[in-house]
Design a protein around this motif. Structure first.
Motif, short mmCIF file in Angstrom:
data_model
loop_
_atom_site.label_atom_id
_atom_site.label_comp_id
_atom_site.label_asym_id
_atom_site.label_seq_id
_atom_site.Cartn_x
_atom_site.Cartn_y
_atom_site.Cartn_z
N GLN A 280 0.84 -1.21 0.00
CA GLN A 280 0.00 0.00 0.00
C GLN A 280 0.87 1.25 0.00
O GLN A 280 0.62 2.21 -0.74
N LEU A 281 1.92 1.25 0.84
CA LEU A 281 2.83 2.40 0.90
C LEU A 281 3.49 2.62 -0.46
O LEU A 281 3.60 3.76 -0.93
N TYR A 282 3.93 1.53 -1.08
CA TYR A 282 4.56 1.64 -2.41
C TYR A 282 3.59 2.28 -3.40
O TYR A 282 3.96 3.19 -4.15
N GLU A 283 2.36 1.80 -3.42
CA GLU A 283 1.37 2.32 -4.38
C GLU A 283 1.10 3.80 -4.13
O GLU A 283 1.01 4.59 -5.08
N TRP A 284 0.95 4.18 -2.86
CA TRP A 284 0.66 5.58 -2.53
C TRP A 284 1.81 6.50 -2.98
O TRP A 284 1.59 7.51 -3.64
N VAL A 285 3.03 6.16 -2.59
CA VAL A 285 4.18 7.02 -2.91
C VAL A 285 4.42 7.04 -4.42
O VAL A 285 4.74 8.09 -5.00
N SER A 286 4.24 5.90 -5.07
CA SER A 286 4.43 5.82 -6.51
C SER A 286 3.44 6.73 -7.23
O SER A 286 3.80 7.47 -8.15
N GLU A 287 2.19 6.68 -6.79
CA GLU A 287 1.15 7.55 -7.41
C GLU A 287 1.48 9.02 -7.16
O GLU A 287 1.33 9.87 -8.04
N TYR A 288 1.98 9.31 -5.97
CA TYR A 288 2.36 10.69 -5.62
C TYR A 288 3.45 11.20 -6.56
O TYR A 288 3.38 12.32 -7.07
N LEU A 289 4.46 10.37 -6.80
CA LEU A 289 5.58 10.79 -7.65
C LEU A 289 5.18 10.98 -9.12
O LEU A 289 5.87 11.64 -9.88
N GLN A 290 4.05 10.38 -9.51
CA GLN A 290 3.59 10.50 -10.90
C GLN A 290 2.69 11.72 -11.12
O GLN A 290 2.29 11.99 -12.25
N ARG A 291 2.39 12.46 -10.05
CA ARG A 291 1.53 13.65 -10.21
C ARG A 291 2.22 14.70 -11.09
O ARG A 291 3.45 14.84 -11.05
N LYS A 292 1.41 15.45 -11.84
CA LYS A 292 1.97 16.47 -12.73
C LYS A 292 2.63 17.59 -11.94
O LYS A 292 3.67 18.10 -12.32
N LYS A 293 2.00 18.01 -10.85
CA LYS A 293 2.51 19.14 -10.08
C LYS A 293 2.86 18.68 -8.67
O LYS A 293 2.05 18.09 -7.97
N LEU A 294 4.13 18.91 -8.27
CA LEU A 294 4.56 18.61 -6.91
C LEU A 294 5.27 19.84 -6.35
O LEU A 294 6.22 20.34 -6.97
N TYR A 295 4.84 20.29 -5.20
CA TYR A 295 5.46 21.47 -4.60
C TYR A 295 6.72 21.11 -3.81
O TYR A 295 7.59 21.94 -3.59
N ALA A 296 6.80 19.86 -3.36
CA ALA A 296 7.93 19.45 -2.51
C ALA A 296 9.23 19.27 -3.30
O ALA A 296 10.31 19.37 -2.74
#
Length: 964
Positions: A280-296
């Motif tokens: 679950q953690l892998y899926e969440w972080v992976s999806e996060y990294l694929q977002r078009k816009k990341l402020y971090a």
């Protein structure tokens, strides 16, 4: 033995004289100085690079596993001994530390790695050109060399080594920016290129590599193509081969199997299934990294940062937890208008970040202006913080690591395999994260490996490492093992601890660089890099020359992750990294040129693909791109152009090995006897070529008391098999104590006296001297130095008996293998003086004539090269003129057939333009011929300056000899 001051003076000059470039004995001092085994193909390659003082360099293209680094080390060692110390090594960034360590460990040569940090420190300390070093060999990466090319160009290099030089093979293309910038910066410097794959896809790659060394070996690209591209089809390579022969040297593994034994790699894959929470953690972080816009993540570094985050995610929940926490803090700081340097935070955990950043970034990072955030942005940042906190909390909640649990199973299997092989029960575990390293350390210590685990990373600041280092310093106090560099000494201490006490070393990428762990034959890739060259480098810490056992390689595979499975499949099957004798072949690693490009493609797939089907299609496409390996035609060309007949090579290597061993034995004996003579009142000597000082022979200097030991292998033994006690200093020609002794012996007072050589009282008699028992005569030794194309030193001997028999120098020098005593002073007669003058003059003229003839041959080779270059340039221009002639003729014929007057006029205008162009080309041809003549004149002038032999000659001693 009874050793006299005359013996010592003769030996001291003999041990330090500079020999000509074609003399096999030239490298003897370097070989004795180095802590490397004597392999004839490496000596041959080093001599090849020295073969002509007018040469601009060489390509050393031995197959993988034959020690091109050792060949380069011998060459650098020789340059250093000759006081030519402006030396540069350009290497892939991940090999810089390895080079530094190899130079220190094997050749006792100091070096400095120049990167942004050290470069700026040098500038601050007022060295306005940090590449200008007098006491260090400079090591830098390709990217750094490109970015600092102006400094490199301004440095008067004696020699430049370019490692993995196939990276520059496309330098003939204008698009190859790094290659062209480096080539231009080093235009007038002597270079040695190291590559196992000088020819991979096109014969033009050879043209590119050769042009880096010397632009005058071939003409321009057009002339090369017109002359040699056809030969791929016609199979007539004789002329091209003859032109490559003086510049390119290649040895194959099959040619040296009788000298070198290689072990194999044995691999197995340990599969693991992550828990539901881990997945679950892998899926969440992976999806996060694929977002078009990341402020971090800053846009300028997003690609790089995403790679690192994926690596930490795959490493362990402990690794990703720290990073997620840092991302939360960074976003919270944005809202409060302060900042967190994410790069620094990530670097604390992922040690390879700076290096990866350099490899991934072509140019210097652009300066990013401060961003103004709107209210909408602030709301989006708060949402991102909430998501990151959710991921962080889950990571913190997960206490059991599925991959780490399988580590114990994998170790048990691997240790059983080591037992079968008869190898040490030692394991080297690699991880890409410091947090994972610490987690594994605590886990292993708690579950069966208490006090048997050691950590190795870029700082080594944990409590146990500090304690190991402190104990090591105490143990080796007063020996040469302590270099004075805390970083290098701490690394050495940890390696020694792993060898002697620990069972497991857990290492970050820092251990993949520059340390020799061949006493260990189990490598565990807890985290697997995507860059094939990094994996090869890791395994190479243990699977290397000198490894006595097959090496076991363990990898882990997440069976729930489709992308991970395809990456492993490529690394295992396509790149053949884990099985066989040599790991990845020349062709495979050579084909990718730079593993970073492959790594970037993998990262792109992870970022772009969301479904199993997308992942499958992307990897299928990548595999298709990698499929074209070296063609059969190119293989044939490479074999014909660069490889010699086996029998011919083997015989030459055998002959050279025998001769070099003889040189080395004699050399070591002379050094040992001279040392014994000089330290007679200062040291206690043992029969195993070791000694310990009881008193400092040079009170004004700090000299270790020892013990000291010459690494002199016994019959059938290699240097690497000699046991060196921990407290022992390796005594060699380049050691400062040896240098002081030899310099002192050169200044010995040696007045004209009678020296009585005791044939009957000497062990190991030389039968050729038997006939001189009961005879006497005169002997004179002179030193001759010739400086033309290069510095050469000779010892001139004149020896004759009282009966008037002239004794050849080869026999006369053997007198000094006998015990001797010195009697009273003698007076040189006029008759003896006249005889000496004649004998010495004849020997001097013979040497000067030989030197002139050799210089003439060097000159002829250079002029032939320039003539061929001139012919190439003319061929290129004449072809262009012929092509224009043909086009003009065709246009004129077409114009005659035209009925429309307007079209006729237009056509004639075009013909006139072509004729003008042809006229310009003809002018260019004449101009080019003038240019060629000017270049010849420049070369001639340069050679004329160097041709004037500067000759110095001095008498060392004269004796009246007697043999009993």
């Amino acid at each position: 033995m009874s050793f006299t001051s005359y013996h010592a003076k003769y030996f001291a000059y003999e041990l330090t004289r500079q020999r000509p470039s074609n003399d096999l004995g030239k490298l003897t001092s370097s070989l004795q100085d180095a802590q490397v085994d004597l392999n004839p193909h490496q000596v041959e390659a080093a001599l090849f690079a020295f073969q002509s003082p007018l040469s601009q360099g060489a390509i050393l293209a031995d197959e993988v596993g034959l020690g091109k680094t050792i060949e380069a080390g011998i060459i650098l060692s020789q340059q250093w001994a000759e006081r030519k110390r402006k030396l540069l090594i350009i290497a892939p960034s991940n090999l810089r530390k390895q080079w530094s360590q190899e130079l220190a460990d094997k050749f006792f040569l100091p070096s400095i790695i120049l990167e942004t940090k050290t470069f700026n420190e040098q500038i601050k300390s007022r060295n306005l050109n940090p590449f200008n070093q007098s006491d260090n060999i400079v090591i830098c990466s390709y990217h750094f060399a490109k970015n600092k090319a102006i400094y490199i160009e301004q440095t008067q290099w004696d020699l430049v080594i370019i490692d993995e030089a196939h990276r520059l093979r496309n330098v003939y293309k204008a698009s190859n920016k790094i290659g062209n910038v480096i080539k231009d910066a080093l235009q007038k410097r002597k270079k040695v290129l190291l590559t196992a794959t000088p020819l991979q896809n096109s014969i033009l790659e050879l043209y590119g590599l050769v042009s880096i060394i010397d632009d005058f070996i071939f003409g321009d690209l057009k002339s090369f193509k017109s002359q040699y591209s056809r030969q791929l089809d016609e199979g007539n390579y004789d002329e091209l081969k003859s032109r490559l022969l003086p510049i390119c040297h290649r040895t194959l593994r099959r040619q040296v199997l009788e000298y070198i034994n290689y072990t194999e790699r044995r691999a197995f894959c340990e599969e693991f299934t992550p828990s539901d929470e881990e997945h679950q953690l892998y899926e969440w972080v992976s999806e996060y990294l694929q977002r078009k816009k990341l402020y971090a993540l800053p846009n300028s570094q997003r690609q790089l940062m995403t790679l690192i985050l994926r690596k930490l995610l795959a490493s362990s929940t402990y690794a990703i937890y720290g990073t997620l926490d840092a991302l939360v803090k960074k976003l919270e700081k944005i809202i409060t208008k302060s900042d967190v340097d994410l790069f620094t935070v990530l670097e604390e955990d992922y040690e390879g970040l700076e290096e990866t950043n350099e490899e991934w970034t072509e140019d210097e990072l652009e300066i990013v202006n401060e961003i103004e955030y709107t209210q909408e942005d602030i709301e989006a940042i708060n949402d991102e913080i909430a998501d990151l906190k959710k991921y962080r909390d889950l990571a913190q909640k997960i206490r059991k690591n599925s991959k780490a649990e399988r580590l114990f199973t994998a170790l048990e299997k691997a240790f059983q395999e080591l037992q079968k092989l008869g190898a040490n029960q030692k394991a080297l575990i690699f991880t890409e994260s410091r947090r994972t390293q610490e987690f594994l350390y605590n886990l292993l210590e708690a579950r069966g490996y208490k006090d048997k685990v050691v950590q190795f990373n870029g700082t080594n600041t944990d409590v146990k490492s500090k304690e190991i280092y402190k104990n090591w310093l105490l143990e080796h106090k007063g020996t040469d093992k302590i270099t004075g560099s805390p970083t290098a000494d701490k690394r050495a201490a940890l390696v020694d601890y792993f060898r002697e006490d620990a069972t497991i070393m857990i290492a970050t990428e820092a251990a993949a660089e520059g340390i020799n762990l061949q006493f260990c034959s189990l490598i565990v890739n807890f985290d697997l890099p995507w860059n094939p060259q990094r994996i090869e480098q890791r395994i190479g810490r243990c699977h290397r020359y000198g490894q006595k056992h097959d090496v076991v390689v363990v990898n882990f595979l997440n069976i729930k992750n489709a992308a991970d499975q395809r990456v492993y499949e490529l690394l295992d099957q396509k790149f053949q990294l884990f099985d066989g004798v040599f790991g990845s072949s020349d062709e495979v690693l050579g084909a990718i040129g730079n593993g970073v490009d492959f790594e970037k493609r993998i990262a792109q797939i992870y970022n772009d693909c969301r479904t199993v089907e997308e992942i499958k299609n992307a990897f299928d496409s990548l595999q298709d791109e990698l499929r074209p390996e070296i063609s059969e035609k190119i293989q044939t060309v490479r074999t014909t152009l660069l490889e010699h007949f086996d029998d011919e090579v083997r015989e030459k290597l055998k002959s050279n090995l025998l001769e070099t061993k003889q040189y080395l034995n004699t050399f070591e004996d002379k050094l040992w006897k001279t040392t014994q003579y000089f330290l007679n009142d200062y040291a206690e000597f043992s029969e195993d070529y070791s000694f310990k000082l009881v008193k400092n022979p040079f009170p004004n200097e700090v000299i270790h008391s020892g013990p000291y030991m010459i690494l002199k292998p016994k019959e059938g033994q290699r240097k690497s098999d000699i046991f060196i006690p921990d407290d022992t200093n390796v005594y060699r020609i380049g050691h400062k104590l040896a240098q002081r002794i030899l310099n002192a012996c050169k200044t010995n007072e040696t007045p004209i006296k009678e020296v009585v050589f005791d044939y009957n009282g000497t062990q190991g008699k030389v039968s050729t001297l038997n006939e001189f028992i009961g005879k006497s005569g005169w002997f004179q030794l002179q030193h001759l130095s010739i400086n033309s194309f290069e510095q050469e030193d000779y010892l001139l001997m004149a020896c004759y008996s009282d009966e008037g028999e002239v004794i050849p120098s080869e026999t006369a020098q053997r007198f000094f293998s006998l015990n001797a005593t010195v009697n009273g002073a003698m007076v040189l007669t006029n008759e003896a003086s006249t005889i000496f003058k004649d004998l010495i003059y004849n020997k001097r003229q013979e040497i000067i004539s030989e030197n002139s003839n050799r210089n003439r041959d060097f000159f002829d080779v250079e002029m032939d090269k320039l003539d061929q270059w001139a012919d190439d340039m003319k061929i290129s221009l004449e072809k262009e003129i012929r092509d224009l002639d043909a086009e003009i003729k065709l246009r004129k014929a077409e114009a005659k057939k035209m009925l429309n007057l307007e079209a006729k006029v237009k056509s004639q205008r075009q013909i006139k333009e072509l004729e003008k162009k042809r006229s310009e080309k003809r002018q260019t041809l004449f101009s080019a011929q003038d240019d060629i003549d000017d270049k010849k004149e420049t070369l001639l002038s340069d050679i004329e300056k160097r041709l004037n032999q500067k000759i110095e000659q001095k008498e060392l001693f004269t004796i009246k000899w007697k043999m009993i």
